[in-house]
Design a protein around this motif. Structure first.
Motif, PDB file in Angstrom:
ATOM      1  N   VAL A  76       0.860  -0.995  -0.398  1.00 28.87           N
ATOM      2  CA  VAL A  76      -0.241   0.129   0.014  1.00 28.87           C
ATOM      3  C   VAL A  76       1.193   0.984  -0.216  1.00 28.87           C
ATOM      4  O   VAL A  76       1.847   1.359   0.448  1.00 28.87           O
ATOM      5  N   GLY A  77       0.926   2.095  -0.718  1.00 27.75           N
ATOM      6  CA  GLY A  77       1.695   3.186  -0.727  1.00 27.75           C
ATOM      7  C   GLY A  77       3.130   2.747  -1.354  1.00 27.75           C
ATOM      8  O   GLY A  77       3.929   2.248  -2.040  1.00 27.75           O
ATOM      9  N   ASN A  78       4.106   3.325  -0.059  1.00 24.03           N
ATOM     10  CA  ASN A  78       5.230   3.340   0.077  1.00 24.03           C
ATOM     11  C   ASN A  78       5.442   2.048   1.586  1.00 24.03           C
ATOM     12  O   ASN A  78       6.768   1.660   1.117  1.00 24.03           O
ATOM     13  N   VAL A  79       4.999   1.200   1.693  1.00 28.33           N
ATOM     14  CA  VAL A  79       5.084   0.641   2.496  1.00 28.33           C
ATOM     15  C   VAL A  79       5.054  -1.240   1.391  1.00 28.33           C
ATOM     16  O   VAL A  79       4.212  -1.032   1.298  1.00 28.33           O
ATOM     17  N   ASN A  80       6.174  -1.478   1.844  1.00 28.62           N
ATOM     18  CA  ASN A  80       6.328  -2.707   1.006  1.00 28.62           C
ATOM     19  C   ASN A  80       6.535  -4.328   2.343  1.00 28.62           C
ATOM     20  O   ASN A  80       6.164  -3.938   2.964  1.00 28.62           O
ATOM     21  N   VAL A  81       6.593  -5.185   1.043  1.00 32.50           N
ATOM     22  CA  VAL A  81       6.370  -6.398   1.887  1.00 32.50           C
ATOM     23  C   VAL A  81       6.931  -6.579   3.108  1.00 32.50           C
ATOM     24  O   VAL A  81       7.129  -7.349   3.862  1.00 32.50           O
ATOM     25  N   ALA A  82       8.855  -6.006   2.937  1.00 31.92           N
ATOM     26  CA  ALA A  82       9.463  -5.918   4.035  1.00 31.92           C
ATOM     27  C   ALA A  82       9.731  -5.374   5.205  1.00 31.92           C
ATOM     28  O   ALA A  82       9.714  -5.820   6.442  1.00 31.92           O
ATOM     29  N   LEU A  83       8.368  -4.268   4.752  1.00 37.09           N
ATOM     30  CA  LEU A  83       8.540  -2.923   6.121  1.00 37.09           C
ATOM     31  C   LEU A  83       7.186  -4.112   6.832  1.00 37.09           C
ATOM     32  O   LEU A  83       7.194  -4.127   8.165  1.00 37.09           O
ATOM     33  N   VAL A  84       6.246  -4.644   6.126  1.00 37.64           N
ATOM     34  CA  VAL A  84       5.177  -5.794   6.564  1.00 37.64           C
ATOM     35  C   VAL A  84       5.729  -6.802   7.884  1.00 37.64           C
ATOM     36  O   VAL A  84       5.437  -6.596   8.739  1.00 37.64           O
ATOM     37  N   PHE A  85       6.350  -7.557   7.335  1.00 30.82           N
ATOM     38  CA  PHE A  85       7.216  -9.031   7.683  1.00 30.82           C
ATOM     39  C   PHE A  85       8.830  -7.769   8.736  1.00 30.82           C
ATOM     40  O   PHE A  85       8.016  -8.528   9.902  1.00 30.82           O
ATOM     41  N   GLY A  86       9.142  -6.886   9.150  1.00 34.43           N
ATOM     42  CA  GLY A  86       9.495  -6.524   9.868  1.00 34.43           C
ATOM     43  C   GLY A  86       8.450  -6.099  11.375  1.00 34.43           C
ATOM     44  O   GLY A  86       8.865  -6.109  11.956  1.00 34.43           O
ATOM     45  N   LEU A  87       7.806  -5.465  11.257  1.00 33.66           N
ATOM     46  CA  LEU A  87       6.471  -4.560  11.742  1.00 33.66           C
ATOM     47  C   LEU A  87       6.182  -5.873  12.265  1.00 33.66           C
ATOM     48  O   LEU A  87       5.471  -6.628  13.349  1.00 33.66           O
TER      49      LEU A  87
END
Length: 123
Positions: A76-87
């Motif tokens: 979504v927007g500038n949110v990528n899979v890596a950021l989702v996994f990290g969070l």
């Protein structure tokens, strides 16, 4: 006017430290069935969750290193899979801590308190 020097001395507080069990009593309890049950209840919860979390973390690290295209996919927007996994790593850490506190309060603490009270009563 009264000062602290005019106050009566505090009453002695009785020594309420319970007698300590001997080394032999600790060893006997440790070798007993009740302590083995407590140890099993802890290990059967902690070890599988620890292994699962380590595998989850290693998946995150390996995907970050070897699947950059997938991890860079925008969600979504500038949110990528890596950021989702990290969070999600933070979320799972807090969930595991919460699950463990519930498990400890419900299963471990009563067993440990029973062992402790029995040892203090026997000493």
């Amino acid at each position: 006017m009264a000062t602290d020097a005019d106050a009566p001395p505090p009453e002695a507080i009785p020594d309420t430290v319970p007698a300590r069990p001997t080394t032999e009593e600790f060893v006997a309890v440790q070798e007993g069935a009740e302590f083995a049950e407590l140890r099993h209840a802890h290990r059967s919860f902690a070890f599988p969750l620890t292994v699962a979390f380590i595998l989850w973390y290693l998946l995150y690290v390996l995907l970050s290193n070897y699947a950059a295209g997938f991890m860079g996919t925008k969600v979504v927007g500038n949110v990528n899979v890596a950021l989702v996994f990290g969070l999600a790593q933070f979320l799972t850490t807090f969930l595991i801590a919460w699950f463990y506190s519930r498990h400890a309060a419900g299963k471990l603490d009563p067993k440990a308190a029973a062992i402790k009270s029995r040892m203090e009563a026997d000493a």
